[in-house]
Motif scaffolding. Sequence first.
Motif, PDB file in Angstrom:
ATOM      1  N   ILE A 231      61.530  20.477  27.080  1.00  0.00           N
ATOM      2  CA  ILE A 231      61.114  19.109  26.810  1.00  0.00           C
ATOM      3  C   ILE A 231      61.981  18.532  25.699  1.00  0.00           C
ATOM      4  N   MET A 232      62.677  17.445  25.999  1.00  0.00           N
ATOM      5  CA  MET A 232      63.581  16.850  25.011  1.00  0.00           C
ATOM      6  C   MET A 232      62.998  15.575  24.416  1.00  0.00           C
ATOM      7  N   TYR A 233      63.291  15.381  23.141  1.00  0.00           N
ATOM      8  CA  TYR A 233      62.835  14.197  22.429  1.00  0.00           C
ATOM      9  C   TYR A 233      63.775  13.970  21.255  1.00  0.00           C
ATOM     10  N   ARG A 242      57.803  28.681  30.362  1.00  0.00           N
ATOM     11  CA  ARG A 242      57.790  28.952  31.796  1.00  0.00           C
ATOM     12  C   ARG A 242      56.973  27.850  32.453  1.00  0.00           C
ATOM     13  N   VAL A 243      57.380  27.447  33.635  1.00  0.00           N
ATOM     14  CA  VAL A 243      56.758  26.274  34.256  1.00  0.00           C
ATOM     15  C   VAL A 243      55.251  26.447  34.426  1.00  0.00           C
ATOM     16  N   ASP A 244      54.817  27.605  34.946  1.00  0.00           N
ATOM     17  CA  ASP A 244      53.369  27.760  35.181  1.00  0.00           C
ATOM     18  C   ASP A 244      52.606  27.742  33.859  1.00  0.00           C
ATOM     19  N   ASP A 245      53.140  28.387  32.825  1.00  0.00           N
ATOM     20  CA  ASP A 245      52.461  28.371  31.521  1.00  0.00           C
ATOM     21  C   ASP A 245      52.413  26.962  30.953  1.00  0.00           C
ATOM     22  N   PHE A 246      53.499  26.240  31.137  1.00  0.00           N
ATOM     23  CA  PHE A 246      53.570  24.885  30.579  1.00  0.00           C
ATOM     24  C   PHE A 246      52.483  23.993  31.185  1.00  0.00           C
ATOM     25  N   PHE A 247      52.338  24.037  32.489  1.00  0.00           N
ATOM     26  CA  PHE A 247      51.372  23.142  33.110  1.00  0.00           C
ATOM     27  C   PHE A 247      49.925  23.596  32.869  1.00  0.00           C
ATOM     28  N   ARG A 248      49.747  24.870  32.560  1.00  0.00           N
ATOM     29  CA  ARG A 248      48.409  25.355  32.241  1.00  0.00           C
ATOM     30  C   ARG A 248      48.104  25.099  30.768  1.00  0.00           C
ATOM     31  N   ASP A 249      49.101  25.315  29.916  1.00  0.00           N
ATOM     32  CA  ASP A 249      48.821  25.305  28.489  1.00  0.00           C
ATOM     33  C   ASP A 249      50.066  24.880  27.704  1.00  0.00           C
ATOM     34  N   PRO A 250      50.382  23.573  27.724  1.00  0.00           N
ATOM     35  CA  PRO A 250      51.573  23.117  26.995  1.00  0.00           C
ATOM     36  C   PRO A 250      51.373  23.333  25.492  1.00  0.00           C
ATOM     37  N   MET A 251      52.463  23.549  24.765  1.00  0.00           N
ATOM     38  CA  MET A 251      52.320  23.874  23.343  1.00  0.00           C
ATOM     39  C   MET A 251      52.495  22.650  22.449  1.00  0.00           C
ATOM     40  N   PRO A 253      52.590  19.010  20.771  1.00  0.00           N
ATOM     41  CA  PRO A 253      51.764  17.803  20.938  1.00  0.00           C
ATOM     42  C   PRO A 253      52.415  16.741  21.835  1.00  0.00           C
ATOM     43  N   TYR A 254      53.746  16.627  21.796  1.00  0.00           N
ATOM     44  CA  TYR A 254      54.417  15.664  22.675  1.00  0.00           C
ATOM     45  C   TYR A 254      54.279  16.087  24.145  1.00  0.00           C
ATOM     46  N   SER A 255      54.414  17.394  24.401  1.00  0.00           N
ATOM     47  CA  SER A 255      54.242  17.892  25.771  1.00  0.00           C
ATOM     48  C   SER A 255      52.836  17.595  26.264  1.00  0.00           C
ATOM     49  N   LYS A 256      51.861  17.822  25.390  1.00  0.00           N
ATOM     50  CA  LYS A 256      50.469  17.554  25.782  1.00  0.00           C
ATOM     51  C   LYS A 256      50.294  16.087  26.131  1.00  0.00           C
ATOM     52  N   GLY A 257      50.905  15.215  25.330  1.00  0.00           N
ATOM     53  CA  GLY A 257      50.818  13.775  25.590  1.00  0.00           C
ATOM     54  C   GLY A 257      51.465  13.401  26.919  1.00  0.00           C
ATOM     55  N   LEU A 258      52.633  14.001  27.191  1.00  0.00           N
ATOM     56  CA  LEU A 258      53.322  13.726  28.463  1.00  0.00           C
ATOM     57  C   LEU A 258      52.468  14.159  29.643  1.00  0.00           C
ATOM     58  N   LEU A 259      51.893  15.351  29.526  1.00  0.00           N
ATOM     59  CA  LEU A 259      51.082  15.862  30.629  1.00  0.00           C
ATOM     60  C   LEU A 259      49.826  15.023  30.819  1.00  0.00           C
ATOM     61  N   ASP A 260      49.228  14.599  29.726  1.00  0.00           N
ATOM     62  CA  ASP A 260      48.047  13.727  29.800  1.00  0.00           C
ATOM     63  C   ASP A 260      48.356  12.462  30.577  1.00  0.00           C
ATOM     64  N   SER A 261      49.529  11.880  30.299  1.00  0.00           N
ATOM     65  CA  SER A 261      49.841  10.629  30.982  1.00  0.00           C
ATOM     66  C   SER A 261      50.074  10.877  32.465  1.00  0.00           C
ATOM     67  N   LYS A 316      59.543  31.422  25.495  1.00  0.00           N
ATOM     68  CA  LYS A 316      58.640  30.366  25.012  1.00  0.00           C
ATOM     69  C   LYS A 316      59.017  30.001  23.579  1.00  0.00           C
ATOM     70  N   TRP A 317      59.474  28.781  23.419  1.00  0.00           N
ATOM     71  CA  TRP A 317      59.914  28.326  22.105  1.00  0.00           C
ATOM     72  C   TRP A 317      59.254  26.997  21.813  1.00  0.00           C
ATOM     73  N   VAL A 318      58.956  26.755  20.552  1.00  0.00           N
ATOM     74  CA  VAL A 318      58.385  25.450  20.217  1.00  0.00           C
ATOM     75  C   VAL A 318      58.843  25.039  18.822  1.00  0.00           C
ATOM     76  N   ARG A 319      59.004  23.737  18.635  1.00  0.00           N
ATOM     77  CA  ARG A 319      59.433  23.207  17.343  1.00  0.00           C
ATOM     78  C   ARG A 319      58.287  22.375  16.782  1.00  0.00           C
ATOM     79  N   CYS A 320      57.353  23.017  16.093  1.00  0.00           N
ATOM     80  CA  CYS A 320      56.166  22.311  15.580  1.00  0.00           C
ATOM     81  C   CYS A 320      55.456  23.187  14.552  1.00  0.00           C
ATOM     82  N   TYR A 321      54.983  22.568  13.448  1.00  0.00           N
ATOM     83  CA  TYR A 321      54.334  23.341  12.382  1.00  0.00           C
ATOM     84  C   TYR A 321      53.018  23.976  12.818  1.00  0.00           C
TER      85      TYR A 321
END
Length: 325
Positions: A231-233, A242-251, A253-261, A316-321
């Motif tokens: 996910i780029m921003y 991994r795609v299945d993990d992402f759609f089940r449990d995005p890490m 907050p921006y990913s969560k917002g994208l999926l919500d929309s 699985k990598w994430v850039r968030c505190y």
Amino acid sequence: MGMLNNRLLEVHDLTTAFPIDSDTVRVVDGVNFSLDKGEILGLVGESGSGKTMTSLSIMGLVPPPGRILGGQVIFEGKNLVGLPDKDMNNIRGDRIGMVFQEPMSALNPVFRVGDQICETIETHRDFTKSEIKGQAIELLRSVGFDEPEQKFIQYPHQLSGGQRQRILIAMAVSCNPSLVIADEPTTALDVATESQILCLLQELVTGNSMSMIFITHNLHIIKSLGNRIGIMYAGRLLEQNRVDDFFRDPMHPYSKGLLDSVVNLKSDQQRLKAIPGTVPKMSELPTGCKFHPRCPSVMPMCREVEPQIKELDKGKWVRCYLYQS
Ligand code: SF4
């Protein structure tokens, strides 16, 4: 060790910048990811997030005055950053195939499509004319044309948008590349044609053990197409998963917002439940975490210093505190 041998591409700290006014704007900033043989990575972001510039940087096609400031692109064991144009030209179209958004502008209107496919093969292979033609016909068949000989002699304007995109895909895979980079290849197509083209790409990539980076603003596509997602921003990769993990449990907050929309769109709501705020301009990025003005979980430190990328698990990598403790 097995995994290492399977590695096709490693992008380390890739940073690409453009001079804007008296400033240097980093449109790609410290991007890291890797791709194994046979994998499909979906690179997702809104427009201006840096996803296209990331792919252009990998291919050595950053338009001047932009340039790669730093980092490495290790492809098949060789660093492509700083490689002379001549070597890059040999790799593009041969080891790396490209499919772009606008098939009409990528094809030459005054040449028959078959000859354009032949030309791509000719650039990279030392075959006889009839071998090349035979291969072009086979390629036309493999991208779904029942009468390839007849398609061979047509001109781009005689084809539909979907057919033109098939021609470009044939050109992209004509030298059996190990990596295909597809940048929004279905954006200009209607939904039915889009799904045919996506199926074709997936078949070709998996059937020929290629890898693919598929760039899109559309999360839906990656759900059925990719193995991995990034996910780029604001020029950064905020999450890789991994795609299945992402759609089940995005890490992130921006990913969560994208999926919500996306979820809200599916439930037929008229209005996209948008993430509040807008994508920042690359020349006016906020301090600290670049997402902090829009983040529902923002903490004081998020405004001060940008979080580092943290690996939580393999792939699985994430850039968030929220994930740094
Ligand atoms: Fe939100 Fe802070 Fe994480 Fe940025 S670092 S996404 S502001 S919680």
